[in-house]
Design an enzyme around this catalytic site. Structure first.
Site, PDB file in Angstrom:
ATOM      1  N   PHE A 140       0.855  -1.189   0.000  1.00 55.77           N
ATOM      2  CA  PHE A 140       0.000   0.000   0.000  1.00 55.77           C
ATOM      3  C   PHE A 140       0.885   1.232   0.000  1.00 55.77           C
ATOM      4  CE2 PHE A 140      -2.402   3.458   1.949  1.00 55.77           C
ATOM      5  CZ  PHE A 140      -3.564   3.419   1.188  1.00 55.77           C
ATOM      6  N   ASP A 225       9.223   2.577   1.411  1.00 55.00           N
ATOM      7  CA  ASP A 225       8.045   3.286   1.913  1.00 55.00           C
ATOM      8  C   ASP A 225       7.948   3.008   3.413  1.00 55.00           C
ATOM      9  OD1 ASP A 225       5.597   4.164   2.736  1.00 55.00           O
ATOM     10  OD2 ASP A 225       4.462   3.288   1.080  1.00 55.00           O
ATOM     11  N   LYS A 254       3.016   9.526   8.465  1.00 52.82           N
ATOM     12  CA  LYS A 254       2.296   9.129   9.687  1.00 52.82           C
ATOM     13  C   LYS A 254       2.922   9.600  11.001  1.00 52.82           C
ATOM     14  CE  LYS A 254      -0.738   5.606   7.895  1.00 52.82           C
ATOM     15  NZ  LYS A 254      -0.477   5.009   6.588  1.00 52.82           N
TER      16      LYS A 254
HETATM   17  C1  LIG Z   1      -0.792   5.192   5.203  1.00 51.73           C
HETATM   18  C2  LIG Z   1       0.218   4.783   4.199  1.00 51.73           C
HETATM   19  C3  LIG Z   1       0.395   5.517   3.008  1.00 51.73           C
HETATM   20  C4  LIG Z   1      -0.499   6.667   2.622  1.00 51.73           C
HETATM   21  O1  LIG Z   1      -0.381   7.734   3.499  1.00 51.73           O
HETATM   22  P1  LIG Z   1      -1.472   8.925   3.434  1.00 51.73           P
HETATM   23  O2  LIG Z   1      -0.990   9.894   4.468  1.00 51.73           O
HETATM   24  O3  LIG Z   1      -2.782   8.298   3.766  1.00 51.73           O
HETATM   25  O4  LIG Z   1      -1.447   9.463   2.071  1.00 51.73           O
HETATM   26  C5  LIG Z   1       1.417   5.126   2.156  1.00 51.73           C
HETATM   27  N1  LIG Z   1       2.214   4.090   2.438  1.00 51.73           N
HETATM   28  C6  LIG Z   1       2.063   3.362   3.572  1.00 51.73           C
HETATM   29  C7  LIG Z   1       3.005   2.235   3.840  1.00 51.73           C
HETATM   30  C8  LIG Z   1       1.055   3.679   4.477  1.00 51.73           C
HETATM   31  O5  LIG Z   1       0.887   2.935   5.572  1.00 51.73           O
END
Ligand SMILES: *Cc1c(COP(=O)(O)O)cnc(C)c1O
Length: 408
Positions: A140, A225, A254
Protein backbone atom coordinates in the site's frame (compact mmCIF):
# COMPACT_ATOMS: atom_id res chain seq x y z
CA UNK A 1 -31.03 20.41 10.87
CA UNK A 2 -28.92 23.52 11.45
CA UNK A 3 -25.18 23.66 12.03
CA UNK A 4 -25.98 24.85 15.59
CA UNK A 5 -27.80 21.63 16.63
CA UNK A 6 -25.90 19.08 18.74
CA UNK A 7 -23.44 17.25 16.48
CA UNK A 8 -24.16 13.54 16.08
CA UNK A 9 -22.74 10.61 14.12
CA UNK A 10 -25.85 10.75 11.88
CA UNK A 11 -24.49 13.96 10.39
CA UNK A 12 -21.75 11.91 8.76
CA UNK A 13 -24.26 10.11 6.55
CA UNK A 14 -25.98 13.38 5.72
CA UNK A 15 -23.09 15.64 4.80
CA UNK A 16 -19.96 13.57 4.13
CA UNK A 17 -18.89 11.71 1.00
CA UNK A 18 -19.56 8.05 1.86
CA UNK A 19 -15.99 6.80 1.32
CA UNK A 20 -15.52 5.98 5.03
CA UNK A 21 -17.60 4.05 7.53
CA UNK A 22 -16.60 5.56 10.88
CA UNK A 23 -17.63 3.91 14.16
CA UNK A 24 -20.78 4.96 16.01
CA UNK A 25 -18.97 7.05 18.65
CA UNK A 26 -17.30 10.43 18.20
CA UNK A 27 -14.15 11.05 20.27
CA UNK A 28 -13.82 14.59 21.59
CA UNK A 29 -10.67 14.50 23.72
CA UNK A 30 -7.48 12.51 24.07
CA UNK A 31 -4.67 12.30 26.55
CA UNK A 32 -1.78 9.88 26.20
CA UNK A 33 -3.24 6.51 25.21
CA UNK A 34 -6.81 7.31 26.26
CA UNK A 35 -9.67 8.91 24.35
CA UNK A 36 -13.08 10.10 25.56
CA UNK A 37 -16.25 10.24 23.47
CA UNK A 38 -19.15 12.71 23.51
CA UNK A 39 -20.75 10.79 26.40
CA UNK A 40 -17.56 10.88 28.47
CA UNK A 41 -16.90 7.16 28.00
CA UNK A 42 -13.19 6.26 27.88
CA UNK A 43 -11.30 4.16 25.34
CA UNK A 44 -7.80 2.73 25.48
CA UNK A 45 -6.09 3.49 22.20
CA UNK A 46 -4.32 0.52 20.58
CA UNK A 47 -4.93 2.07 17.13
CA UNK A 48 -2.91 5.29 17.34
CA UNK A 49 -4.93 6.95 14.59
CA UNK A 50 -3.54 4.25 12.23
CA UNK A 51 0.08 4.36 13.40
CA UNK A 52 0.15 8.16 13.51
CA UNK A 53 -0.07 9.31 17.14
CA UNK A 54 3.19 7.62 18.11
CA UNK A 55 3.50 9.81 21.20
CA UNK A 56 -0.13 9.50 22.23
CA UNK A 57 -2.65 12.33 22.34
CA UNK A 58 -1.87 15.88 23.52
CA UNK A 59 1.74 15.16 24.42
CA UNK A 60 2.86 18.26 26.37
CA UNK A 61 6.03 18.77 24.28
CA UNK A 62 4.09 18.58 21.02
CA UNK A 63 1.36 20.89 22.29
CA UNK A 64 4.05 23.36 23.35
CA UNK A 65 5.85 23.17 19.98
CA UNK A 66 2.60 23.68 18.06
CA UNK A 67 1.25 26.53 20.17
CA UNK A 68 4.60 28.35 20.29
CA UNK A 69 4.93 28.19 16.52
CA UNK A 70 1.25 29.11 16.09
CA UNK A 71 1.96 32.49 17.67
CA UNK A 72 4.92 33.20 15.41
CA UNK A 73 4.40 32.07 11.80
CA UNK A 74 2.04 29.61 10.10
CA UNK A 75 2.70 29.77 6.40
CA UNK A 76 4.99 31.54 3.98
CA UNK A 77 4.88 29.21 0.90
CA UNK A 78 7.96 27.81 -0.79
CA UNK A 79 8.78 31.16 -2.31
CA UNK A 80 10.46 31.60 1.08
CA UNK A 81 12.04 29.04 3.36
CA UNK A 82 11.59 28.91 7.15
CA UNK A 83 13.57 27.99 10.26
CA UNK A 84 11.56 24.96 11.48
CA UNK A 85 11.83 23.32 8.01
CA UNK A 86 15.58 23.88 7.76
CA UNK A 87 16.13 22.59 11.28
CA UNK A 88 14.01 19.48 10.62
CA UNK A 89 15.78 18.74 7.32
CA UNK A 90 19.20 19.16 8.96
CA UNK A 91 18.25 16.75 11.75
CA UNK A 92 16.79 14.14 9.41
CA UNK A 93 20.08 14.25 7.46
CA UNK A 94 22.10 13.92 10.68
CA UNK A 95 20.02 10.96 11.89
CA UNK A 96 19.71 8.96 8.64
CA UNK A 97 21.43 8.15 5.31
CA UNK A 98 19.80 11.24 3.79
CA UNK A 99 21.65 14.23 2.37
CA UNK A 100 18.59 16.00 0.96
CA UNK A 101 14.97 16.28 2.14
CA UNK A 102 11.68 17.20 0.46
CA UNK A 103 8.63 17.90 2.64
CA UNK A 104 5.00 17.22 1.79
CA UNK A 105 1.79 16.65 3.76
CA UNK A 106 0.80 13.00 3.47
CA UNK A 107 2.24 9.57 2.84
CA UNK A 108 0.83 9.42 -0.67
CA UNK A 109 2.51 12.71 -1.53
CA UNK A 110 5.88 11.57 -0.17
CA UNK A 111 5.63 8.40 -2.29
CA UNK A 112 4.42 10.37 -5.29
CA UNK A 113 7.52 12.58 -4.96
CA UNK A 114 9.75 9.50 -4.59
CA UNK A 115 8.30 7.85 -7.71
CA UNK A 116 8.41 11.04 -9.76
CA UNK A 117 12.00 11.63 -8.68
CA UNK A 118 12.96 8.08 -9.68
CA UNK A 119 11.36 8.53 -13.12
CA UNK A 120 13.07 11.90 -13.61
CA UNK A 121 16.46 10.63 -12.45
CA UNK A 122 16.32 7.64 -14.81
CA UNK A 123 15.13 9.85 -17.67
CA UNK A 124 17.94 12.39 -17.04
CA UNK A 125 20.68 9.78 -16.79
CA UNK A 126 19.59 6.90 -18.98
CA UNK A 127 16.74 8.06 -21.24
CA UNK A 128 12.99 7.51 -21.46
CA UNK A 129 13.20 3.71 -21.88
CA UNK A 130 14.26 3.22 -18.28
CA UNK A 131 10.89 3.96 -16.70
CA UNK A 132 9.55 0.69 -15.28
CA UNK A 133 8.56 0.51 -11.63
CA UNK A 134 8.42 -2.75 -9.71
CA UNK A 135 6.22 -3.03 -6.62
CA UNK A 136 4.84 -5.91 -4.55
CA UNK A 137 1.48 -7.56 -4.12
CA UNK A 138 -0.40 -6.58 -0.95
CA UNK A 139 1.62 -3.36 -0.73
CA UNK A 140 0.00 0.00 0.00
CA UNK A 141 1.52 3.31 -1.05
CA UNK A 142 -1.35 5.83 -0.94
CA UNK A 143 -4.44 6.90 -2.89
CA UNK A 144 -3.27 9.28 -5.60
CA UNK A 145 -3.72 7.69 -9.01
CA UNK A 146 0.02 6.98 -9.34
CA UNK A 147 0.52 5.61 -5.81
CA UNK A 148 -2.65 3.54 -5.91
CA UNK A 149 -1.47 2.04 -9.21
CA UNK A 150 1.89 1.19 -7.67
CA UNK A 151 0.14 -0.32 -4.63
CA UNK A 152 -0.43 -4.06 -4.90
CA UNK A 153 -4.13 -4.29 -4.04
CA UNK A 154 -6.33 -4.30 -7.18
CA UNK A 155 -9.48 -3.46 -5.17
CA UNK A 156 -8.15 0.09 -4.76
CA UNK A 157 -7.71 0.75 -8.51
CA UNK A 158 -10.93 -0.83 -9.81
CA UNK A 159 -13.08 1.76 -11.52
CA UNK A 160 -10.30 4.36 -11.65
CA UNK A 161 -8.78 3.18 -14.95
CA UNK A 162 -6.98 4.06 -17.17
CA UNK A 163 -4.00 3.78 -14.82
CA UNK A 164 -0.49 5.17 -15.39
CA UNK A 165 1.51 2.55 -17.32
CA UNK A 166 4.92 1.03 -16.54
CA UNK A 167 4.15 -0.63 -13.20
CA UNK A 168 4.73 -4.35 -12.48
CA UNK A 169 3.82 -6.32 -9.34
CA UNK A 170 5.51 -9.42 -7.97
CA UNK A 171 4.89 -11.37 -4.75
CA UNK A 172 6.35 -9.85 -1.56
CA UNK A 173 9.31 -11.71 -0.02
CA UNK A 174 9.84 -13.69 -3.24
CA UNK A 175 13.30 -12.80 -4.50
CA UNK A 176 13.22 -15.36 -7.33
CA UNK A 177 10.05 -13.84 -8.80
CA UNK A 178 11.61 -10.40 -8.48
CA UNK A 179 14.83 -11.48 -10.21
CA UNK A 180 12.86 -12.58 -13.28
CA UNK A 181 11.23 -9.15 -13.80
CA UNK A 182 13.97 -6.64 -12.95
CA UNK A 183 15.92 -5.44 -15.98
CA UNK A 184 17.89 -2.47 -17.26
CA UNK A 185 14.54 -0.88 -18.06
CA UNK A 186 13.66 -0.83 -14.34
CA UNK A 187 13.92 2.69 -12.95
CA UNK A 188 12.79 1.98 -9.38
CA UNK A 189 11.64 -0.66 -6.92
CA UNK A 190 9.35 0.41 -4.09
CA UNK A 191 8.82 -1.70 -0.98
CA UNK A 192 7.51 -1.41 2.57
CA UNK A 193 10.07 -3.02 4.93
CA UNK A 194 7.02 -4.00 6.98
CA UNK A 195 3.79 -4.15 4.97
CA UNK A 196 1.20 -2.37 7.11
CA UNK A 197 -2.18 -2.22 5.37
CA UNK A 198 -1.44 -5.49 3.55
CA UNK A 199 -1.48 -7.57 6.75
CA UNK A 200 1.52 -6.57 8.95
CA UNK A 201 4.10 -8.68 7.12
CA UNK A 202 7.81 -8.12 7.73
CA UNK A 203 10.22 -8.37 4.83
CA UNK A 204 12.86 -11.03 5.38
CA UNK A 205 16.40 -9.65 5.67
CA UNK A 206 17.47 -11.76 2.65
CA UNK A 207 14.66 -10.24 0.58
CA UNK A 208 15.63 -6.61 1.24
CA UNK A 209 19.32 -7.46 0.84
CA UNK A 210 18.54 -9.18 -2.46
CA UNK A 211 16.53 -6.19 -3.71
CA UNK A 212 19.46 -3.93 -2.89
CA UNK A 213 21.93 -6.10 -4.81
CA UNK A 214 19.72 -6.49 -7.89
CA UNK A 215 18.87 -2.77 -7.93
CA UNK A 216 22.59 -1.97 -7.88
CA UNK A 217 23.25 -4.45 -10.69
CA UNK A 218 20.56 -2.84 -12.89
CA UNK A 219 21.10 0.79 -11.80
CA UNK A 220 17.56 0.96 -10.44
CA UNK A 221 16.69 3.07 -7.40
CA UNK A 222 15.49 1.32 -4.25
CA UNK A 223 12.64 3.20 -2.53
CA UNK A 224 11.58 2.27 0.99
CA UNK A 225 8.04 3.29 1.91
CA UNK A 226 8.39 3.86 5.65
CA UNK A 227 5.20 5.88 5.91
CA UNK A 228 3.86 3.41 8.48
CA UNK A 229 6.87 1.50 9.83
CA UNK A 230 9.15 4.55 10.21
CA UNK A 231 9.58 7.09 13.00
CA UNK A 232 10.35 4.65 15.80
CA UNK A 233 7.47 2.26 15.23
CA UNK A 234 9.79 -0.67 14.45
CA UNK A 235 11.85 -0.05 17.58
CA UNK A 236 14.47 1.64 15.38
CA UNK A 237 14.22 5.23 14.18
CA UNK A 238 13.64 3.85 10.67
CA UNK A 239 13.10 0.20 9.85
CA UNK A 240 15.92 0.18 7.26
CA UNK A 241 18.30 0.54 10.20
CA UNK A 242 17.04 -2.71 11.70
CA UNK A 243 17.66 -4.50 8.39
CA UNK A 244 21.01 -2.88 7.66
CA UNK A 245 19.86 -2.22 4.09
CA UNK A 246 20.01 1.40 2.93
CA UNK A 247 17.55 2.66 0.31
CA UNK A 248 18.22 5.40 -2.25
CA UNK A 249 14.98 7.15 -1.38
CA UNK A 250 12.87 6.85 1.77
CA UNK A 251 9.32 8.15 2.12
CA UNK A 252 7.87 8.72 5.56
CA UNK A 253 4.81 10.39 7.07
CA UNK A 254 2.30 9.13 9.69
CA UNK A 255 4.32 9.16 12.93
CA UNK A 256 6.54 12.04 11.80
CA UNK A 257 4.01 14.68 12.85
CA UNK A 258 2.47 12.70 15.70
CA UNK A 259 -0.97 13.68 14.35
CA UNK A 260 -0.09 16.90 12.54
CA UNK A 261 -0.04 16.26 8.76
CA UNK A 262 3.53 16.24 7.49
CA UNK A 263 5.58 13.87 5.34
CA UNK A 264 9.13 13.74 4.08
CA UNK A 265 11.08 12.20 1.24
CA UNK A 266 14.73 11.54 2.05
CA UNK A 267 17.44 10.94 -0.54
CA UNK A 268 21.04 11.59 -1.54
CA UNK A 269 22.51 14.72 -3.12
CA UNK A 270 23.23 13.02 -6.45
CA UNK A 271 19.66 11.73 -6.85
CA UNK A 272 18.03 14.90 -5.50
CA UNK A 273 19.64 16.92 -8.32
CA UNK A 274 17.01 15.62 -10.73
CA UNK A 275 14.28 17.59 -8.95
CA UNK A 276 15.63 20.92 -10.17
CA UNK A 277 13.87 24.27 -9.67
CA UNK A 278 10.26 24.13 -10.78
CA UNK A 279 10.14 20.36 -11.44
CA UNK A 280 8.00 19.43 -8.42
CA UNK A 281 6.37 21.10 -5.43
CA UNK A 282 3.46 21.48 -3.03
CA UNK A 283 2.00 24.58 -1.39
CA UNK A 284 1.96 23.38 2.21
CA UNK A 285 5.02 21.11 2.17
CA UNK A 286 7.52 22.16 4.83
CA UNK A 287 5.19 24.67 6.48
CA UNK A 288 6.43 26.07 9.81
CA UNK A 289 3.65 24.53 11.93
CA UNK A 290 4.14 20.97 10.71
CA UNK A 291 7.92 21.21 10.87
CA UNK A 292 7.88 22.66 14.40
CA UNK A 293 5.77 19.73 15.60
CA UNK A 294 7.93 17.18 13.72
CA UNK A 295 11.06 18.65 15.33
CA UNK A 296 9.51 17.98 18.73
CA UNK A 297 8.50 14.47 17.64
CA UNK A 298 12.03 13.76 16.43
CA UNK A 299 13.51 14.97 19.74
CA UNK A 300 11.49 12.29 21.52
CA UNK A 301 11.58 9.36 19.08
CA UNK A 302 15.31 9.54 18.37
CA UNK A 303 16.01 8.85 22.06
CA UNK A 304 17.58 5.35 22.34
CA UNK A 305 15.69 4.80 25.60
CA UNK A 306 12.35 5.41 23.92
CA UNK A 307 13.32 3.03 21.11
CA UNK A 308 14.41 0.35 23.60
CA UNK A 309 11.03 0.85 25.30
CA UNK A 310 9.26 0.06 22.03
CA UNK A 311 11.05 -3.29 21.92
CA UNK A 312 10.17 -4.02 25.54
CA UNK A 313 6.52 -3.10 25.00
CA UNK A 314 6.51 -5.35 21.91
CA UNK A 315 7.39 -8.25 24.22
CA UNK A 316 4.62 -7.27 26.68
CA UNK A 317 2.06 -7.20 23.87
CA UNK A 318 3.26 -10.50 22.41
CA UNK A 319 3.17 -12.25 25.78
CA UNK A 320 -0.36 -10.93 26.42
CA UNK A 321 -1.58 -11.88 22.96
CA UNK A 322 -0.12 -15.38 23.30
CA UNK A 323 -1.97 -15.73 26.64
CA UNK A 324 -5.22 -14.67 25.00
CA UNK A 325 -4.59 -17.15 22.21
CA UNK A 326 -3.95 -20.02 24.60
CA UNK A 327 -7.47 -19.41 25.87
CA UNK A 328 -9.32 -18.84 22.59
CA UNK A 329 -7.16 -20.39 19.83
CA UNK A 330 -8.23 -17.54 17.56
CA UNK A 331 -4.95 -16.54 15.93
CA UNK A 332 -2.97 -18.66 13.50
CA UNK A 333 -0.02 -16.26 13.71
CA UNK A 334 1.13 -13.30 15.82
CA UNK A 335 3.64 -11.14 13.98
CA UNK A 336 5.07 -7.69 13.45
CA UNK A 337 7.91 -5.50 14.54
CA UNK A 338 8.14 -3.07 17.44
CA UNK A 339 4.68 -1.65 18.04
CA UNK A 340 3.21 -2.61 14.68
CA UNK A 341 1.54 -5.91 15.46
CA UNK A 342 -0.65 -8.26 13.46
CA UNK A 343 -2.86 -11.09 14.73
CA UNK A 344 -3.87 -13.30 11.80
CA UNK A 345 -7.20 -15.03 12.38
CA UNK A 346 -7.62 -18.80 12.04
CA UNK A 347 -9.38 -20.31 9.03
CA UNK A 348 -12.90 -20.29 10.54
CA UNK A 349 -12.65 -16.54 11.26
CA UNK A 350 -11.13 -15.53 7.93
CA UNK A 351 -12.69 -12.44 6.38
CA UNK A 352 -14.19 -11.30 9.69
CA UNK A 353 -11.51 -9.03 11.19
CA UNK A 354 -13.80 -5.99 11.22
CA UNK A 355 -16.13 -7.65 13.72
CA UNK A 356 -13.33 -7.33 16.29
CA UNK A 357 -13.17 -3.55 15.87
CA UNK A 358 -16.82 -3.30 16.90
CA UNK A 359 -16.49 -5.82 19.72
CA UNK A 360 -13.40 -4.03 21.08
CA UNK A 361 -15.12 -0.66 20.87
CA UNK A 362 -17.99 -2.02 22.95
CA UNK A 363 -15.41 -2.90 25.64
CA UNK A 364 -13.72 0.51 25.46
CA UNK A 365 -10.78 -0.37 23.23
CA UNK A 366 -9.66 0.89 19.84
CA UNK A 367 -7.98 -1.62 17.51
CA UNK A 368 -7.37 -1.71 13.75
CA UNK A 369 -7.53 -4.29 11.02
CA UNK A 370 -5.04 -4.92 8.21
CA UNK A 371 -7.24 -6.52 5.60
CA UNK A 372 -10.05 -8.98 6.27
CA UNK A 373 -7.96 -11.58 8.13
CA UNK A 374 -5.70 -9.60 10.45
CA UNK A 375 -6.31 -7.57 13.62
CA UNK A 376 -3.68 -4.82 13.76
CA UNK A 377 -2.36 -2.92 16.78
CA UNK A 378 -0.36 0.31 16.42
CA UNK A 379 -0.46 1.99 19.84
CA UNK A 380 1.55 4.95 21.11
CA UNK A 381 5.26 4.15 21.36
CA UNK A 382 5.13 5.35 24.97
CA UNK A 383 1.90 3.67 26.08
CA UNK A 384 2.28 2.91 29.81
CA UNK A 385 2.69 -0.78 30.68
CA UNK A 386 -0.45 -0.64 32.89
CA UNK A 387 -2.53 0.51 29.93
CA UNK A 388 -1.15 -2.32 27.80
CA UNK A 389 -2.36 -4.75 30.48
CA UNK A 390 -5.74 -3.05 30.86
CA UNK A 391 -6.22 -2.82 27.10
CA UNK A 392 -5.38 -6.51 26.66
CA UNK A 393 -7.97 -7.35 29.32
CA UNK A 394 -10.55 -5.37 27.35
CA UNK A 395 -9.48 -7.21 24.19
CA UNK A 396 -9.89 -10.52 26.00
CA UNK A 397 -13.44 -9.57 27.08
CA UNK A 398 -14.28 -8.43 23.54
CA UNK A 399 -13.06 -11.73 22.09
CA UNK A 400 -14.91 -13.75 24.74
CA UNK A 401 -18.15 -11.95 23.87
CA UNK A 402 -17.70 -12.33 20.15
CA UNK A 403 -16.82 -16.01 20.36
CA UNK A 404 -19.70 -16.95 22.67
CA UNK A 405 -22.30 -14.18 22.48
CA UNK A 406 -24.81 -16.13 24.57
CA UNK A 407 -22.45 -16.51 27.53
CA UNK A 408 -21.94 -12.74 27.85
C1 LIG B 1 -0.79 5.19 5.20
C2 LIG B 1 0.22 4.78 4.20
C3 LIG B 1 0.40 5.52 3.01
C4 LIG B 1 -0.50 6.67 2.62
O1 LIG B 1 -0.38 7.73 3.50
P1 LIG B 1 -1.47 8.93 3.43
O2 LIG B 1 -0.99 9.89 4.47
O3 LIG B 1 -2.78 8.30 3.77
O4 LIG B 1 -1.45 9.46 2.07
C5 LIG B 1 1.42 5.13 2.16
N1 LIG B 1 2.21 4.09 2.44
C6 LIG B 1 2.06 3.36 3.57
C7 LIG B 1 3.01 2.24 3.84
C8 LIG B 1 1.06 3.68 4.48
O5 LIG B 1 0.89 2.93 5.57
Amino acid sequence: MSSHSPITREWFDQVMVPNYAPAAIIPVRGEGSRLWDQEGRDYIDFAGGIAVTGLGHAHPQLVAALTEQAQKLWHVSNVLTNEPALKLARRLCDLTFAERVFFANSGAEANEAALKLARKYASDRFGADKHEIIAFTQSFHGRTLFTVTVGGQPKYTQGFEPLPPGVTHVPFNDLDAFATVISDRTCAVIVEPVQGEGGVTCATPEFLQGLRELCDRHQALLIFDEVQCGNGRSGHLYAYMAYGVTPDILATAKGLGGGFPISAMLTTTAIAESLNVGSHGTTYGGNPLGCAVANAVLDLISDPELLAGVQRKHELFMAGLRRINEQFHLFRELRGMGLLLGCELIETWRGRSREFIKAALDEGLLVLVAGPDVIRLAPSLIIPDELIEEGLQRLERAIARLLSPTAA
